[in-house]
Design an enzyme around this catalytic site. Structure first.
Site, PDB file in Angstrom:
ATOM      1  N   HIS A 128       0.802  -1.105  -0.080  1.00 50.93           N
ATOM      2  CA  HIS A 128      -0.033  -0.094  -0.109  1.00 50.93           C
ATOM      3  C   HIS A 128       0.981   1.140  -0.040  1.00 50.93           C
ATOM      4  O   HIS A 128       1.911   1.231   0.229  1.00 50.93           O
ATOM      5  CB  HIS A 128      -1.013   0.210   1.385  1.00 50.93           C
ATOM      6  CG  HIS A 128      -0.541   0.665   2.612  1.00 50.93           C
ATOM      7  ND1 HIS A 128      -0.120   1.794   2.732  1.00 50.93           N
ATOM      8  CD2 HIS A 128       0.298  -0.189   3.464  1.00 50.93           C
ATOM      9  CE1 HIS A 128       0.525   1.911   4.051  1.00 50.93           C
ATOM     10  NE2 HIS A 128       0.595   0.638   4.475  1.00 50.93           N
ATOM     11  N   CYS A 129       0.421   2.378  -0.354  1.00 47.61           N
ATOM     12  CA  CYS A 129       0.818   3.696  -0.514  1.00 47.61           C
ATOM     13  C   CYS A 129      -0.071   4.526   0.401  1.00 47.61           C
ATOM     14  O   CYS A 129      -0.561   4.329   1.383  1.00 47.61           O
ATOM     15  CB  CYS A 129       1.227   4.134  -1.633  1.00 47.61           C
ATOM     16  SG  CYS A 129      -0.023   4.397  -2.771  1.00 47.61           S
ATOM     17  N   ARG A 130      -0.352   5.936  -0.133  1.00 46.12           N
ATOM     18  CA  ARG A 130      -1.352   6.646   0.497  1.00 46.12           C
ATOM     19  C   ARG A 130      -2.757   6.473  -0.079  1.00 46.12           C
ATOM     20  O   ARG A 130      -3.500   6.324   0.609  1.00 46.12           O
ATOM     21  CB  ARG A 130      -0.710   8.227   0.236  1.00 46.12           C
ATOM     22  CG  ARG A 130      -1.713   8.935   0.740  1.00 46.12           C
ATOM     23  CD  ARG A 130      -1.465  10.718   0.148  1.00 46.12           C
ATOM     24  NE  ARG A 130      -3.030  11.271   0.018  1.00 46.12           N
ATOM     25  CZ  ARG A 130      -3.555  11.562  -0.759  1.00 46.12           C
ATOM     26  NH1 ARG A 130      -3.425  10.828  -1.984  1.00 46.12           N
ATOM     27  NH2 ARG A 130      -4.580  12.196  -0.576  1.00 46.12           N
TER      28      ARG A 130
END
Lengths: 565, 565
Positions: free
Chosen positions: A510-512
């Site tokens: 995941h990221c933002r």
């Protein structure tokens, strides 16, 4: 002599039918009967009187009987209840509620637009108290406002977290009241899925609403309500907004066919089982063209369109019944929340094979003022990619995205069509690829198996089971808040640190907001990692999904710090 | 070894292609060449630096070469001009603009995304002066801002009233400059029809822009410009925004086919006449699927979609080319102005049989805050009712309505489909029948000959020729401003005063926005009047249409007072 057309009910459906009939036939005799004192008021604007956005309750009345007479030569009889239909004589029996007197009127055609009535669960004790209200018309809303103001009520309970309940809650809160919102289900706003509803729960909570889910009112007192759970809530007034039920008594007693959903059964042209009687609006059963099931839909726009179609049919103007998809929008404090078509729950319940996309792109170019994340969930049929529904929530134009998708659904569009959709673009309004285009692109990638994803709803389980999760944001972002056991390998160094990534177990990324993690997933796959999943919604989605339940249950958090930006 | 893919141009098309290619092939060698010092900047946001909405010009740069390398393993060479394609060797010749050195690079596939260059009419004297600018990239906008600030310029001339010209004008005006906007045609914003453009002219005028139509700059001095008409305009700086032309030099010299519109010719997958060379973005000729003609479209969204499609084609991922419809939006001070599909002018020029609707409904329920008129023009094919295009202008969500109609056009919708379109409704967002539904309903009435109309553009002629015009608004509305020879017979008394209406000549009817006049037209027809016309747009439309020209020409007005509410 022109036709004699009688209309039962003078709000959305009835008033629209009357006006259309007049335009089609200047010489018809048109009489509209309304049980209440007002016709043609804006039901949907009623809650806005509670906050004072609509100052005077009389402003809610759009047309008076006098104006109907003058502008349209339509006779309107208010305080007039139609109590019986004598189908064999083609007559109705009308009771003048002011005098109690009953009389008959003959019709050539009859249009029923009686609407729906609020549901009042018999299980609740104290519904007959003077501090208990429903909200159906201008008289109701004036009564509520008058009661809470003259009795100096501070604490109000709203029962039911549907559209009316939410709007009443918001407007009372804007006016400064302490509001408890009690909802029997585990979420407000049933047309939204549970994951999307969490964003609304957060907003209600952040705006000081005492939101209580999974509980219901069992007893109402003068100064409190008692809940099923045993909790007592301070409350000087109760507004019941549990839902509505079609007003079918008149139709049933006349022997008109009633559908399986409890609405009056109509044909493609809104004609009941009697050739000379039409029915429109909240009282009827209509056809949902997505899940192919009969349904009840208490919305103003379909009511108006049905009214027009019925009037047209009386004058032999053809109308093609396309069924309904059900689009709606509600403001929840700073958020706009809109949806169209069916949600995941319904797709599941109807056994429609589906998959979905949940993305949180910016609603405009990030350099522009008022750029905000837009939560967008798109549900499509598998394996056809046909669009089934969508939900959007954000401070920006969620309604725009939903209306565009509603248009696409209406026209039978697939993800491929939505991907190619050319929308107007300027940095002040959206991004070059609009959020709806992005949703379609992600959907196509999923549909074609170019990558796999797990939803935010599964992340707690992943964290608790010690799954291998990579957070590909930069270090400074990670440090402001992250998943408790996530490994931080920024996308910018991922290829250099690729040896740290295990090949023998699933890898979740995941990221933002899901974009960089998508790049990371593709890079990992391209380098031979076979068991890689993008966490759809990413950190922003996880925070929104977890926040409210963390607050109310005090359970252990899975993030070190929330970050909603 | 992976493929070696070279990309010429590093903005919308080039950067999108590069990123997509990397996702499709982790092992490909991807090199992007950009003549300027920056890649991947937000072209569309450039004008917003002039007002300070975007504070620093560097903020306009979305990705640096370093970030491309780190995040995507894509090599970016800025200040690098591709000067030649050696197709037989599958090589390009690159000139390093810093050193002047030239070198060659081999490709398996080449993607051309060189964009477009601003048109500079040779007829203008003084274009080489230091106070003359074009706006194509971050360097340009920084230069403009620096020049006008350090030279304390107060008066600026913008040449060309297209998207860029309008946005530059608006942003300079917001920053407090005196701006003259010179447009050679009789209107700004060519995608809008002349009637709709009058609303924009009014807004520019009301916001203090010195708008000059039907004129052009012939000579530029240090402190002024001279126009064809002989007028001299005080001006310390000139921004040329006449339009853009595809950058095709490289392609032409390589012998690639050029289309009739001057753009690089491509096939359905954006491949040029060379199997190994693709071209995307502003430089290419594409297909308008509404008028079925080749076209040039300098817009970011199509460029990005083309880039993706080209990248996909290199990796055998199918893409269906649906042609373009051309949707766009611009903010003009307090107004949002959006359009999609073709306008009346284009329909006429292409010989497409059409009719149109022009309505001015409220953009939300009138009780709600910020309710404003929305000017909506809908063009459809006659007699099929197929939707061809639309234009919307208003303080509210014009972009939403245009995006919805864009979706409908894309899917081949007719008026009947648009009529039935179920959009999300709440009083805060729209009316139960959304303006797009209303436009469709009016269109269907026209299509089926249920009434006839005349456009606002014909009203002056009617007034001057002494036509019989009924203003059906109430007396108090009439008295605040009305057409000079209109007879006031309010709808509310029309049936009583029907004998006053002549039967032996055409009768033209208007109200405020066209709704009551429609009722009146239907009533008159129903009572035997055969020669009745609704004035589409009504008094509100007439005022908007007449105002600007009245101001600048000082001609005799046809209204006693304008009323824009």
């Amino acid at each position: 002599m022109g036709k004699r057309i009688l209309i039962v009910g003078g709000v959305a459906g009835g008033a629209s039918a009357a006006a259309r009939l007049r335009r089609l036939d200047e010489l018809a005799e048109i009489i509209m009967f309304e049980r209440g004192p007002h016709v043609s008021f804006s039901n949907c604007a009623l809650p806005f009187h509670l906050s004072g956005i609509v100052k005077n309750s009389e402003d809610l009345i759009l047309m008076t009987p006098e104006k109907f007479k003058k502008q349209h030569n339509i006779e309107v009889r208010v305080n007039s209840e139609v109590v019986r239909i004598k189908r064999d004589e083609k007559k109705i029996v009308v009771r003048n509620l002011s005098t109690g007197e009953e009389y008959e009127e003959r019709y050539d055609k009859l249009i029923l637009a009686p609407g729906a009535r609020p549901v009042l669960p018999k299980s609740i004790e104290g519904l007959d108290r003077p501090n208990v209200f429903t909200l159906r018309n201008v008289v109701d809303v004036a009564r509520i406002k008058n009661y809470i103001e003259s009795n100096k009520i501070n604490d109000i309970t709203v029962v039911g977290g549907g559209y009316v309940g939410i709007e009443v809650t918001e407007n009372l809160r804007i006016a400064g009241y302490n509001v408890s919102l009690i909802e029997a289900m585990d979420q407000v706003m049933a047309p939204f899925d549970y994951d999307m509803a969490q964003i609304l729960h957060k907003e209600l909570y952040d705006n000081g609403v005492n939101l209580i889910l999974n509980d219901s009112v069992v007893k109402i007192f003068d100064d409190s309500v008692e809940l099923k759970s045993g909790r007592k809530i301070k409350s000087g007034a109760v507004i019941m907004a549990v839902g509505v039920r079609p007003e079918t008594k008149l139709a049933e007693e006349a022997g008109l066919e009633i559908g399986e959903t409890g609405g009056i059964k109509v044909d493609a042209n809104y004609r009941t089982s009697d050739r000379d009687i039409y029915a429109v609006g909240d009282a009827i059963e209509i056809y949902n063209c997505i899940n192919r099931k009969p349904t009840i839909l208490a919305l103003a726009e379909p009511a108006q369109m049905q009214a027009r179609a019925a009037a047209d049919h009386i004058y032999n103007i053809p109308h093609s019944n396309k069924g309904v998809i059900g689009s709606s929008v509600v403001r929840v404090f700073s958020l706009n929340a809109a949806c169209t078509g069916i949600n995941e729950k319904t797709a599941k319940a109807c056994g429609i094979p589906y998959d979905f996309v949940y993305i949180i792109p910016n609603d405009k170019v990030s350099l522009m003022p008022n750029c905000n994340p837009l939560h967008l969930k798109l549900i499509y049929e598998y394996p056809t990619g046909k669009i089934l529904g969508a939900q959007a929530i954000g401070k920006g134009a969620a309604d725009k995205r939903i209306d565009v998708i509603a248009a696409m659904i209406r026209m039978g569009a697939t993800l491929e069509d939505l991907k190619e959709l050319e929308l107007s673009y300027s940095p002040l309004y959206n991004t070059a690829k609009d959020p709806v285009n992005i949703a379609a692109l992600v959907g196509l990638n999923l549909l074609h198996g170019r990558f796999r994803q797990v939803p935010v709803t599964k992340v707690r389980e992943l964290v608790e089971s010690g799954a291998y999760i990579i957070d590909v944001r930069e270090k400074d972002e990670y440090e402001k808040g992250h998943l408790k056991n996530a490994v931080n390998i920024p996308l910018s160094v991922l290829r250099n640190r690729i040896d740290e990534v295990p090949k023998d177990r699933p890898v979740y990324v995941h990221c933002r907001s899901g974009q960089r993690s998508y790049y990371a997933v593709m890079a990992l796959q391209g380098r031979g990692f076979e068991n890689v999943y993008n966490i759809s919604g990413s950190f922003l989605g996880i925070c929104c999904y977890e926040y409210y339940m963390d607050q109310v249950t005090g359970r252990e958090r899975i993030v070190t710090d929330y970050n909603f930006k």
